[in-house]
Design an enzyme around this catalytic site. Structure first.
Site, PDB file in Angstrom:
ATOM      1  CD  GLU A  75      -3.180  -0.834   2.159  1.00 43.60           C
ATOM      2  OE1 GLU A  75      -3.006  -0.033   3.101  1.00 43.60           O
ATOM      3  OE2 GLU A  75      -4.215  -1.514   2.028  1.00 43.60           O
ATOM      4  NE  ARG A  93      -3.129   2.210   4.880  1.00 46.11           N
ATOM      5  CZ  ARG A  93      -3.346   1.616   6.062  1.00 46.11           C
ATOM      6  NH1 ARG A  93      -2.793   2.111   7.154  1.00 46.11           N
ATOM      7  NH2 ARG A  93      -4.110   0.564   6.158  1.00 46.11           N
ATOM      8  CB  THR A 121      -0.744   0.151   9.090  1.00 48.75           C
ATOM      9  OG1 THR A 121      -1.888   0.916   9.465  1.00 48.75           O
ATOM     10  CG2 THR A 121      -0.829  -1.215   9.752  1.00 48.75           C
ATOM     11  CD  GLU A 139     -11.174  -2.898  12.803  1.00 45.11           C
ATOM     12  OE1 GLU A 139     -10.019  -2.528  12.559  1.00 45.11           O
ATOM     13  OE2 GLU A 139     -12.147  -2.122  12.784  1.00 45.11           O
ATOM     14  CG  ASN A 185     -13.673   1.206  13.755  1.00 42.72           C
ATOM     15  OD1 ASN A 185     -12.568   1.258  13.219  1.00 42.72           O
ATOM     16  ND2 ASN A 185     -13.999   0.230  14.573  1.00 42.72           N
ATOM     17  CG  ASP A 208     -15.280  -0.761  10.458  1.00 45.34           C
ATOM     18  OD1 ASP A 208     -14.615  -0.116  11.274  1.00 45.34           O
ATOM     19  OD2 ASP A 208     -14.765  -1.360   9.509  1.00 45.34           O
TER      20      ASP A 208
END
Lengths: 556, 177
Positions: free
Chosen positions: A40, A95, A139, A157, A241, A283
């Site tokens: 990514e 990223r 990330t 999560e 979220n 989410d």
């Protein structure tokens, strides 16, 4: 920085490659990253060197662009803890890196921020700021503002409490930490905090809009993009979220999740906040990119912030106050019925409220949003915002969930399906002034790559089958495409090489949440695999295989 | 013979035909027991040696009560958070024919108890040993490796895939070799 500039426009002034000659593009060189997970990251070009960061194990390569074939100048292996792979929600991605003052800054999956000497690849400092044993990973690509490296955590999560930290670029010590849930003093809300809407005013809302203690495991992570306005001296970052996904376990607005903060980069003090999705049901992380533009809005010059948000609306905010000027859906949305511009509040659709033991069908957009992290690009020449995005819907059923530190805290069965029309992705050019799409291209798979716009009126993006495409910035007409070795979910860039010519680069290598079925070898017979994404991507294994490769193109 | 006597006899016969599934009504609640070493490779220099077996493996694997308990615990201990309903996500798929650390009950038990280096956490001292065996039995049922007479049937929740007692053996996908 991956977003090209602090305003995050991803627009390049280079115009050697244009609508007329882009069809002649050919490969200049390639480079295998040696990692078969989702790529990514944006390659970063500084001077005559290109830097790339791989997914876990987060290897950094420096390539010498001044020599034929761009040989490796150095590589750096941080050797992150392998166990970190077990707490990364959606593939073990990274990223990208950021460059400032001769140093390269990047994050590792196991929660380190590392500064390297950009010339030699030698580490200068290594700050351990995330704890995998509570499910924390990193990330995002850091952003360097005024000698501070801004970093946020992932783990929405896993019941991880979200934060943003500013690390001193010189030695890596933490200058300030702003949490995105909890008491005002933790969130760095003080006398300067002036939100525009009444719903965001009050003392300790980060505590009182939650059931007792729930804010401590309430998510609101910052794993996306940060923009910076030097004139206002403000940084802008979203919040992820709330956790768990099952909303029955967290009655209240769940401040300060699924929203956006404006902060003073020197102290972290919050200036304003706006909540995209109060008491988020689906989410809808609020961490997408914010494109900072100065434009005339209804006859008046305004400093705006443009945000294609996960909940499906393209927001125009006044970035000095946080006032919403416009919020129009840029694709199919039925989870809400619009945004009340008086109160700023999202108008929920009562038919799509999720809860324990209740299966709610055909909710659009999905948990992955009408658009996820994949950044859009803005061309001042056309006035269009080029948005790579998804077109998916989902069924959701809330289930009971226990909080066990370091394990997932989701409480939702999800299965995703293609959205209206059957195309799972789209690439939409949005007319900001007209508040409507100028054109939109259908793609079979979600467009999980970023976009880059150029002064040559060519826009680049990639598809999950592996096509790297150049389209006309004005009409969307496909001008050129090249099939790379794996699906593209990376961020394309363009740069002027040491020879004075324009190059275009992108990392190919499928993965990420959308591509987890391939990079994680998941089983498509389970509709809920990868938090439901696998159900919409059953055929991806037949379309592409994993493998990370850098592609660089130029005109002959 | 009077009808009443005949009925009684028939009822007696019917009862005698029921074989009650045997299970321990007082399960081991101790944490962290079961220290059986389990090799994670088939490569054994000097010739393969018989794998150590645990007598709990067989008794848990074909037992409907333990399998359904395993299914409940699979959600309660958040196994489903990473492995979804067997298709995987953050963790690998469990319903396919691929076993990274071995497919035996003993291997799966060891994986849950001790963890594995690339992300599988160790639940040692967090889950009672018998419950780990129940989880291991359920994990095997996801790839069709449990007797269909014992494996769980339909969910009360959203069905993510056919119920475990209808899952084909993942190695052959129900086809004869």
């Amino acid at each position: 920085m991956p977003a090209k500039n602090y305003a995050s426009t991803r627009y390049s002034e280079l115009a050697e490659i244009n609508e007329g000659n882009v069809k002649n593009l050919q490969v200049a060189f390639t480079f295998s990253t040696g990692v078969n997970k989702g790529q990514e990251a944006a390659p970063l070009v500084v001077g005559t060197t290109m830097y790339i960061v791989t997914p876990f194990p987060n290897i950094v390569y420096a390539l010498d662009l001044s020599k034929p074939g761009a040989p490796m100048k150095w590589k750096y292996e941080p050797n992150p803890e392998p166990a970190a792979q077990g707490v990364a929600c959606c593939d073990v991605v990274n990223r990208g890196a950021a460059f400032a003052d001769g140093r390269l800054f990047f994050n590792t999956l196991d929660g380190h921020t590392i500064a390297l000497d950009a010339n030699s690849g030698q580490p200068i400092w290594n700050a351990h700021i995330g704890n995998i044993n509570i499910g924390e990973t990193i990330t995002m690509a850091p952003l360097v503002v005024k000698g501070k490296v801004l970093v946020g955590n992932s783990g929405g999560e896993m019941g991880v409490r979200g934060w943003v930290k500013a690390l001193d670029a010189g030695d890596g010590h933490v200058v300030w930490t702003a949490y995105n849930t909890g008491p005002d003093k933790d969130v760095l809300i003080g006398p300067d905090f002036k939100p525009h809407y009444d719903m965001d005013k009050g003392k300790d809302l980060g505590v009182t809009t939650w059931p007792p203690e729930a804010w401590k495991i309430g998510g609101g992570n910052m794993w996306g993009w940060i923009s910076y306005d030097p004139d206002l001296n403000l940084i802008f970052h979203g919040t992820g979220n709330p956790g768990p996904w099952n909303p029955d376990l967290r009655p209240g607005d769940n401040k300060w999740t699924s929203g956006i903060f404006a902060r003073d980069p020197d102290t972290g003090a919050a200036k304003w906040f706006y909540q995209w999705s109060p008491h988020d049901l689906h989410d809808y992380d609020g961490i997408n990119e914010q494109v900072l533009l100065d434009l005339n809005w209804q006859g008046k010059p305004r400093k705006v912030l443009v945000r294609p948000e996960r909940n499906g609306y393209l927001y125009l905010l006044d970035r000095t106050t946080g006032e919403v000027l416009s919020a129009k859906p840029y694709g199919p949305v039925n989870s809400s019925k619009g945004v009340d511009l008086k109160t700023g509040r999202l108008i929920e659709n009562p038919d799509k409220l999720t809860g324990t033991g209740k299966v709610v069908r055909d909710i659009c957009p999905t948990a992955s949003g009408l658009k996820d992290w994949q950044p859009s690009a803005f061309s001042p020449k056309t006035g269009l915002l080029y948005i790579p995005h998804n077109n998916l819907c989902m069924d959701e059923e809330g289930v009971e969930v226990n909080y066990i530190a370091g394990t997932p805290y989701v409480g939702m069965n999800v299965r995703m399906i293609p959205g209206p029309g059957g195309n799972r992705g789209a690439f939409t050019a949005w007319d900001i002034a007209g508040e409507k799409p100028a054109w939109s291209l259908k793609e079979n798979f979600p467009v999980w790559s970023g976009a880059v716009a150029t002064a040559g009126d060519v826009v680049f993006y990639g598809t999950m089958e592996g096509w790297f495409k150049a389209v006309s910035a004005k009409t969307g007409e496909l001008l050129w495409q090249f099939k790379t070795s794996s699906g593209i979910i990376g961020q394309p860039i363009t740069y002027r090489g040491p020879d004075g010519h324009q190059y275009v680069a992108v990392l190919s290598g499928v993965g990420g949440w959308a591509g987890a079925i391939v990079s994680g070898d998941l089983d498509p017979r389970d509709a809920t695999a990868a938090l439901g994404f696998v159900n919409a991507m059953k055929d991806l294994k037949n379309a592409t295989t994993a493998g990370g490769t850098l592609y660089v193109f130029r005109l002959p | 013979m009077k009808p009443a006597v005949a009925m009684l006899l028939l009822a007696g016969l019917a009862l005698a035909a029921c074989q009650r599934e045997e299970r321990d009504t007082r399960p081991q609640s101790a944490l962290g027991s079961g220290e059986q070493p389990t090799p994670v490779t088939a490569l054994e220099p000097g010739g393969q040696r018989p794998s150590p077996t645990d007598n709990k493996a067989a008794s848990f694997e074909a037992n409907a009560f333990h399998l359904s308990e395993g299914k409940r615990l699979f959600g309660w201990f958040n196994c489903s958070g990473c492995h979804a309903n067997g298709g995987g996500g953050m963790g690998p798929a469990l319903m396919d024919e691929k076993w990274i650390y071995g497919s035996s009950m003993e291997s799966i038990h060891a994986t849950i108890r001790d963890g594995r280096p690339n992300g599988m956490p160790s639940f040692r001292d967090k889950i009672p040993d018998d419950q780990i065996w129940e989880l291991a039995a359920f994990v095997r049922s996801l790839s069709g490796n449990a007797p269909s007479s014992a494996a769980p049937s339909r969910n009360d929740d959203m069905m993510a895939h056919p119920s475990e007692n209808r899952m084909p053996d993942a190695a052959t996908l129900g086809k004869s070799p």
